[in-house]
Design a protein around this motif. Structure first.
Motif, short mmCIF file in Angstrom:
data_model
loop_
_atom_site.label_atom_id
_atom_site.label_comp_id
_atom_site.label_asym_id
_atom_site.label_seq_id
_atom_site.Cartn_x
_atom_site.Cartn_y
_atom_site.Cartn_z
N VAL A 215 1.09 -1.25 0.11
CA VAL A 215 -0.01 -0.23 0.12
C VAL A 215 0.86 1.17 0.05
O VAL A 215 1.86 1.27 0.36
N PRO A 216 0.25 2.23 -0.35
CA PRO A 216 1.33 3.67 -0.52
C PRO A 216 1.56 4.10 0.89
O PRO A 216 1.01 3.80 1.90
N PRO A 217 2.55 4.83 1.10
CA PRO A 217 2.85 5.30 2.23
C PRO A 217 1.93 6.38 2.91
O PRO A 217 1.74 6.46 4.04
N LYS A 218 1.11 6.90 2.03
CA LYS A 218 0.28 7.85 2.62
C LYS A 218 -1.12 7.19 3.18
O LYS A 218 -1.53 7.47 4.43
N TRP A 219 -1.27 6.18 2.76
CA TRP A 219 -2.24 5.28 3.31
C TRP A 219 -1.76 4.70 4.89
O TRP A 219 -2.73 4.58 5.65
N VAL A 220 -0.28 4.28 4.83
CA VAL A 220 -0.05 3.76 5.91
C VAL A 220 -0.05 4.91 7.01
O VAL A 220 -0.51 4.58 8.25
N ILE A 221 0.53 6.10 6.94
CA ILE A 221 0.19 7.11 7.87
C ILE A 221 -1.14 7.23 8.26
O ILE A 221 -1.22 7.37 9.64
N GLN A 222 -2.12 7.38 7.12
CA GLN A 222 -3.42 7.61 7.69
C GLN A 222 -4.01 6.44 8.66
O GLN A 222 -4.67 6.78 9.56
N ARG A 223 -3.51 5.27 7.91
CA ARG A 223 -4.23 4.09 8.83
C ARG A 223 -3.76 4.16 10.33
O ARG A 223 -4.34 3.93 11.30
N TYR A 224 -2.52 4.46 10.51
CA TYR A 224 -1.95 4.18 11.90
C TYR A 224 -2.51 5.34 12.66
O TYR A 224 -2.90 5.05 13.83
N ARG A 225 -2.88 6.60 12.20
CA ARG A 225 -3.38 7.69 12.74
C ARG A 225 -4.98 7.22 13.26
O ARG A 225 -5.39 7.55 14.55
N LEU A 226 -5.56 6.54 12.40
CA LEU A 226 -6.99 6.10 13.00
C LEU A 226 -6.99 4.81 13.97
O LEU A 226 -7.62 4.85 14.74
N GLN A 227 -6.05 3.87 13.73
CA GLN A 227 -5.86 2.98 14.72
C GLN A 227 -5.39 3.56 16.05
O GLN A 227 -6.03 3.12 17.11
N GLU A 228 -4.61 4.49 16.16
CA GLU A 228 -4.47 5.06 17.51
C GLU A 228 -5.66 5.87 18.00
O GLU A 228 -5.93 5.74 19.29
N ALA A 229 -6.45 6.56 17.06
CA ALA A 229 -7.81 7.05 17.61
C ALA A 229 -8.57 5.87 18.26
O ALA A 229 -9.23 6.26 19.23
N ILE A 230 -8.66 4.89 17.48
CA ILE A 230 -9.55 3.86 18.16
C ILE A 230 -9.24 3.47 19.36
O ILE A 230 -9.93 3.20 20.50
N TRP A 231 -7.99 3.04 19.62
CA TRP A 231 -7.54 2.68 20.76
C TRP A 231 -7.45 3.85 21.78
O TRP A 231 -8.01 3.29 22.97
N ARG A 232 -7.24 4.86 21.56
CA ARG A 232 -7.19 6.11 22.66
C ARG A 232 -8.92 6.33 23.14
O ARG A 232 -9.04 6.49 24.17
N LEU A 233 -9.74 6.16 22.17
CA LEU A 233 -11.00 6.46 22.49
C LEU A 233 -11.60 5.38 23.34
O LEU A 233 -12.77 5.57 24.09
N ALA A 234 -11.04 4.03 23.43
CA ALA A 234 -11.60 3.18 24.08
C ALA A 234 -11.07 3.05 25.40
O ALA A 234 -11.32 2.06 26.26
N GLN A 235 -10.07 4.18 25.94
CA GLN A 235 -9.60 4.14 27.19
C GLN A 235 -10.40 5.03 27.89
O GLN A 235 -10.94 6.14 27.50
N PRO A 236 -10.43 4.80 29.40
CA PRO A 236 -11.11 5.58 30.24
C PRO A 236 -10.85 7.22 30.34
O PRO A 236 -11.65 8.27 30.44
N ASP A 237 -9.26 7.47 29.85
CA ASP A 237 -8.63 8.76 30.24
C ASP A 237 -8.82 9.26 28.73
O ASP A 237 -7.74 10.16 28.43
N ALA A 238 -9.49 8.92 27.67
CA ALA A 238 -9.33 9.54 26.46
C ALA A 238 -9.62 11.03 26.38
O ALA A 238 -10.40 11.42 27.10
N PRO A 239 -8.82 11.70 25.68
CA PRO A 239 -8.87 13.08 25.67
C PRO A 239 -10.12 13.48 24.59
O PRO A 239 -10.86 12.66 24.34
N ASP A 240 -10.40 14.81 24.76
CA ASP A 240 -11.68 15.39 24.00
C ASP A 240 -11.41 15.21 22.48
O ASP A 240 -10.24 15.16 22.17
N LEU A 241 -12.46 15.18 21.72
CA LEU A 241 -12.19 14.86 20.42
C LEU A 241 -11.51 15.97 19.43
O LEU A 241 -10.46 15.48 18.73
N ALA A 242 -11.62 17.03 20.02
CA ALA A 242 -10.73 18.35 19.14
C ALA A 242 -9.59 18.05 19.58
O ALA A 242 -8.35 18.21 18.69
#
Length: 280
Positions: A215-242
């Motif tokens: 896959v292209p490097p742009k896809w890799v960068i974007q996918r890692y960011r979304l995976q991090e977001a999913i993981w962070r939002l599943a934690q009790p201390d998740a930051p606000d969305l903004a």
């Protein structure tokens, strides 16, 4: 659902689920997931072995969703053993009855020395594993899946790979370093930033990813960011969305929310609420 002879389940402890597992709280009720490190000789090629097991005989069928990493997998699955290329969208696995699957997660670039074609040639699809394993896939599948427990399954799968072990490929190792840089906390938010950080030209980077990653490097960068977001939002201390959108390099919160909905199927706010509601 865990069985006495296979108690290991990384989903059983909050915060231990691998990034990319959508709805890890519900996943822990559906499946058992265990991971195992590779033997030393396989370390340049393989991230880890994974086992997924489920028993849904007394439950309604459900679907487990994963946002895959830029990794190819060799999957030993009854009647469906194959090499899986990188999946660019979400990967959905329907779960019903009982089942047990063993997978080999190759490091980015790690599969390429085992096969004769670029990874981009089978992105979003599968290819036969027969040539790689030097035997019919059904035969290899039987050798692995008939084993009594995880340890024996992993040992058999490792033996099959060690028998076909290729030379370490410097380009594959470079691909792994580049994807690790893209995944780093506060890492590059664009291809240009990745090239600057790693001292590589963009044309070479694009060719390397097509051949070794799939896959292209742009896809890799974007996918890692979304995976991090999913993981962070599943934690009790998740930051606000903004704050989270800004931290992960999205243009704004609206851009973050659109990207999240496209792959997860719910808004970041609804997803966060669903994960907090399952805390016991």
């Amino acid at each position: 659902m865990d069985k006495p002879d296979n108690p290991r389940n990384v989903l059983a402890t909050r915060g231990q689920a691998p990034k990319g597992i959508v709805d890890p709280q519900a996943a822990a009720r559906r499946i058992r997931l265990a991971t195992y490190p590779p033997a030393g000789a396989l370390a340049p090629f393989v991230d880890y072995f994974w086992v997924v097991e489920w028993d849904r005989r007394d439950c309604a069928p459900e679907t487990q969703r994963v946002l895959p990493y830029p990794n190819a997998h060799l999957v030993f699955d009854l009647g469906r053993t194959a090499i899986h290329g990188v999946v660019r969208g979400a990967f959905d696995r329907p779960l019903s009855g009982t089942g047990k699957v063993l997978g080999v997660r190759f490091s980015p670039g790690g599969l390429r020395p085992f096969i004769s074609q670029p990874l981009s040639s089978f992105t979003d699809t599968t290819i036969a594993a027969d040539a790689m394993l030097d035997m019919p896939a059904a035969q290899a599948e039987a050798l692995v899946l008939r084993q009594a427990d995880d340890t024996a399954m992993v040992a058999q799968a490792q033996a099959l790979l060690l028998a076909r072990l290729p030379q370490v490929d410097a380009a594959a190792l470079l691909a792994a370093r580049l994807t690790a840089a893209a995944a780093a906390h506060n890492g590059p938010a664009s291809v240009a930033q990745l090239c600057e950080k790693m001292g590589i030209g963009e044309r070479r980077l694009q060719r390397l990813f097509a051949n070794y990653v799939g896959v292209p490097p742009k896809w890799v960068i974007q996918r890692y960011r979304l995976q991090e977001a999913i993981w962070r939002l599943a934690q009790p201390d998740a930051p606000d969305l903004a704050s989270l959108a800004q931290e992960l390099g999205f243009f704004d919160q609206a851009h973050f929310s659109r990207s999240f909905v496209d792959l997860v199927g719910s808004t970041p706010l609804d997803y966060r609420r669903s994960q907090l509601e399952t805390v016991t």
